[in-house]
Design a protein around this motif. Structure first.
Motif, PDB file in Angstrom:
ATOM      1  N   UNK A 298     -14.445 -12.034  -3.008  1.00 20.34           N
ATOM      2  CA  UNK A 298     -14.584 -12.058  -4.467  1.00 20.34           C
ATOM      3  C   UNK A 298     -15.157 -13.398  -4.932  1.00 20.34           C
ATOM      4  N   UNK A 299     -14.656 -14.482  -4.364  1.00 21.66           N
ATOM      5  CA  UNK A 299     -15.154 -15.807  -4.731  1.00 21.66           C
ATOM      6  C   UNK A 299     -16.614 -15.978  -4.320  1.00 21.66           C
ATOM      7  N   UNK A 300     -16.972 -15.466  -3.141  1.00 20.03           N
ATOM      8  CA  UNK A 300     -18.368 -15.543  -2.687  1.00 20.03           C
ATOM      9  C   UNK A 300     -19.294 -14.780  -3.632  1.00 20.03           C
ATOM     10  N   UNK A 301     -18.853 -13.608  -4.087  1.00 19.96           N
ATOM     11  CA  UNK A 301     -19.668 -12.804  -4.999  1.00 19.96           C
ATOM     12  C   UNK A 301     -19.866 -13.557  -6.314  1.00 19.96           C
ATOM     13  N   UNK A 302     -18.794 -14.140  -6.831  1.00 21.69           N
ATOM     14  CA  UNK A 302     -18.910 -14.904  -8.078  1.00 21.69           C
ATOM     15  C   UNK A 302     -19.880 -16.069  -7.911  1.00 21.69           C
ATOM     16  N   UNK A 303     -19.765 -16.800  -6.807  1.00 20.52           N
ATOM     17  CA  UNK A 303     -20.658 -17.927  -6.560  1.00 20.52           C
ATOM     18  C   UNK A 303     -22.099 -17.490  -6.423  1.00 20.52           C
ATOM     19  N   UNK A 304     -22.318 -16.383  -5.746  1.00 24.52           N
ATOM     20  CA  UNK A 304     -23.668 -15.857  -5.568  1.00 24.52           C
ATOM     21  C   UNK A 304     -24.258 -15.447  -6.915  1.00 24.52           C
ATOM     22  N   UNK A 305     -23.463 -14.802  -7.742  1.00 28.29           N
ATOM     23  CA  UNK A 305     -23.952 -14.407  -9.069  1.00 28.29           C
ATOM     24  C   UNK A 305     -24.338 -15.624  -9.898  1.00 28.29           C
ATOM     25  N   UNK A 306     -23.504 -16.656  -9.850  1.00 27.14           N
ATOM     26  CA  UNK A 306     -23.828 -17.883 -10.596  1.00 27.14           C
ATOM     27  C   UNK A 306     -25.131 -18.502 -10.075  1.00 27.14           C
ATOM     28  N   UNK A 307     -25.297 -18.515  -8.756  1.00 33.53           N
ATOM     29  CA  UNK A 307     -26.507 -19.108  -8.174  1.00 33.53           C
ATOM     30  C   UNK A 307     -27.754 -18.314  -8.565  1.00 33.53           C
ATOM     31  N   UNK A 308     -27.648 -17.005  -8.567  1.00 33.42           N
ATOM     32  CA  UNK A 308     -28.803 -16.168  -8.916  1.00 33.42           C
ATOM     33  C   UNK A 308     -29.177 -16.358 -10.381  1.00 33.42           C
ATOM     34  N   UNK A 309     -28.177 -16.556 -11.236  1.00 26.02           N
ATOM     35  CA  UNK A 309     -28.452 -16.761 -12.658  1.00 26.02           C
ATOM     36  C   UNK A 309     -29.283 -18.018 -12.902  1.00 26.02           C
ATOM     37  N   UNK A 310     -29.235 -18.971 -11.992  1.00 30.27           N
ATOM     38  CA  UNK A 310     -29.984 -20.222 -12.173  1.00 30.27           C
ATOM     39  C   UNK A 310     -31.439 -20.101 -11.727  1.00 30.27           C
ATOM     40  N   UNK A 311     -31.771 -19.017 -11.045  1.00 31.11           N
ATOM     41  CA  UNK A 311     -33.134 -18.850 -10.538  1.00 31.11           C
ATOM     42  C   UNK A 311     -34.099 -18.437 -11.651  1.00 31.11           C
ATOM     43  N   UNK A 312     -35.352 -18.819 -11.509  1.00 28.26           N
ATOM     44  CA  UNK A 312     -36.369 -18.290 -12.417  1.00 28.26           C
ATOM     45  C   UNK A 312     -36.463 -16.768 -12.245  1.00 28.26           C
ATOM     46  N   UNK A 313     -36.899 -16.092 -13.291  1.00 25.42           N
ATOM     47  CA  UNK A 313     -36.944 -14.627 -13.283  1.00 25.42           C
ATOM     48  C   UNK A 313     -37.735 -14.064 -12.089  1.00 25.42           C
ATOM     49  N   UNK A 314     -38.875 -14.676 -11.769  1.00 24.45           N
ATOM     50  CA  UNK A 314     -39.691 -14.173 -10.655  1.00 24.45           C
ATOM     51  C   UNK A 314     -38.939 -14.256  -9.324  1.00 24.45           C
ATOM     52  N   UNK A 315     -38.230 -15.359  -9.121  1.00 26.41           N
ATOM     53  CA  UNK A 315     -37.483 -15.516  -7.872  1.00 26.41           C
ATOM     54  C   UNK A 315     -36.321 -14.532  -7.791  1.00 26.41           C
ATOM     55  N   UNK A 316     -35.624 -14.357  -8.911  1.00 28.02           N
ATOM     56  CA  UNK A 316     -34.489 -13.431  -8.890  1.00 28.02           C
ATOM     57  C   UNK A 316     -34.960 -11.988  -8.712  1.00 28.02           C
ATOM     58  N   UNK A 317     -36.139 -11.670  -9.259  1.00 30.11           N
ATOM     59  CA  UNK A 317     -36.691 -10.328  -9.096  1.00 30.11           C
ATOM     60  C   UNK A 317     -36.982 -10.033  -7.620  1.00 30.11           C
ATOM     61  N   UNK A 318     -37.402 -11.037  -6.880  1.00 31.99           N
ATOM     62  CA  UNK A 318     -37.690 -10.861  -5.454  1.00 31.99           C
ATOM     63  C   UNK A 318     -36.414 -10.534  -4.662  1.00 31.99           C
ATOM     64  N   UNK A 319     -35.280 -10.980  -5.163  1.00 32.92           N
ATOM     65  CA  UNK A 319     -34.005 -10.745  -4.473  1.00 32.92           C
ATOM     66  C   UNK A 319     -33.395  -9.387  -4.803  1.00 32.92           C
TER      67      UNK A 319
END
Length: 108
Positions: free
Chosen positions: A37-58
């Motif tokens: 659960x903690x890993x998922x929360x951390x991953x979500x926070x990290x993805x939110x910091x990415x530019x839209x193009x980078x997050x779209x690739x993921x």
């Protein structure tokens, strides 16, 4: 290592942990899901910091992770169903034993 590459590495590690948790559940091992659960929360926070193009690739990898989480949820529900059946059977046996137990008598 780029920020996106670091997130991809985290996603890979999380996928492995989710699969390990599912394997543990299938063998009856107690699994602590708190770190996941903690890993998922951390991953979500990290993805939110990415530019839209980078997050779209993921996105395809994220859908794969969601599927892994869903499968783990299905395993948990199945395990809870089995546990409920075992508890009901134990309760039924206890009731039967109580019903057929010799009555208590008070002897002076």
């Amino acid at each position: 290592m780029s920020h996106t590459a670091a997130i991809e590495s985290e996603m890979h590690s999380l996928t492995a942990r989710l699969r390990k948790a599912r394997q543990g559940l299938s063998t009856g091992t107690i699994v602590d899901l708190t770190p996941i659960e903690e890993d998922v929360k951390g991953l979500c926070r990290a993805i939110e910091t990415l530019p839209a193009d980078d997050s779209r690739q993921l996105r395809p990898r994220l859908f794969g992770l969601v599927e892994e989480v869903n499968q783990l949820g299905e395993n948990l529900r199945a395990g809870l169903g089995e546990l409920a059946q075992l508890l009901n059977a134990a309760s039924d046996r206890r009731k039967a034993l109580t019903a057929y137990a010799a009555p208590k008598t008070d002897k002076p």
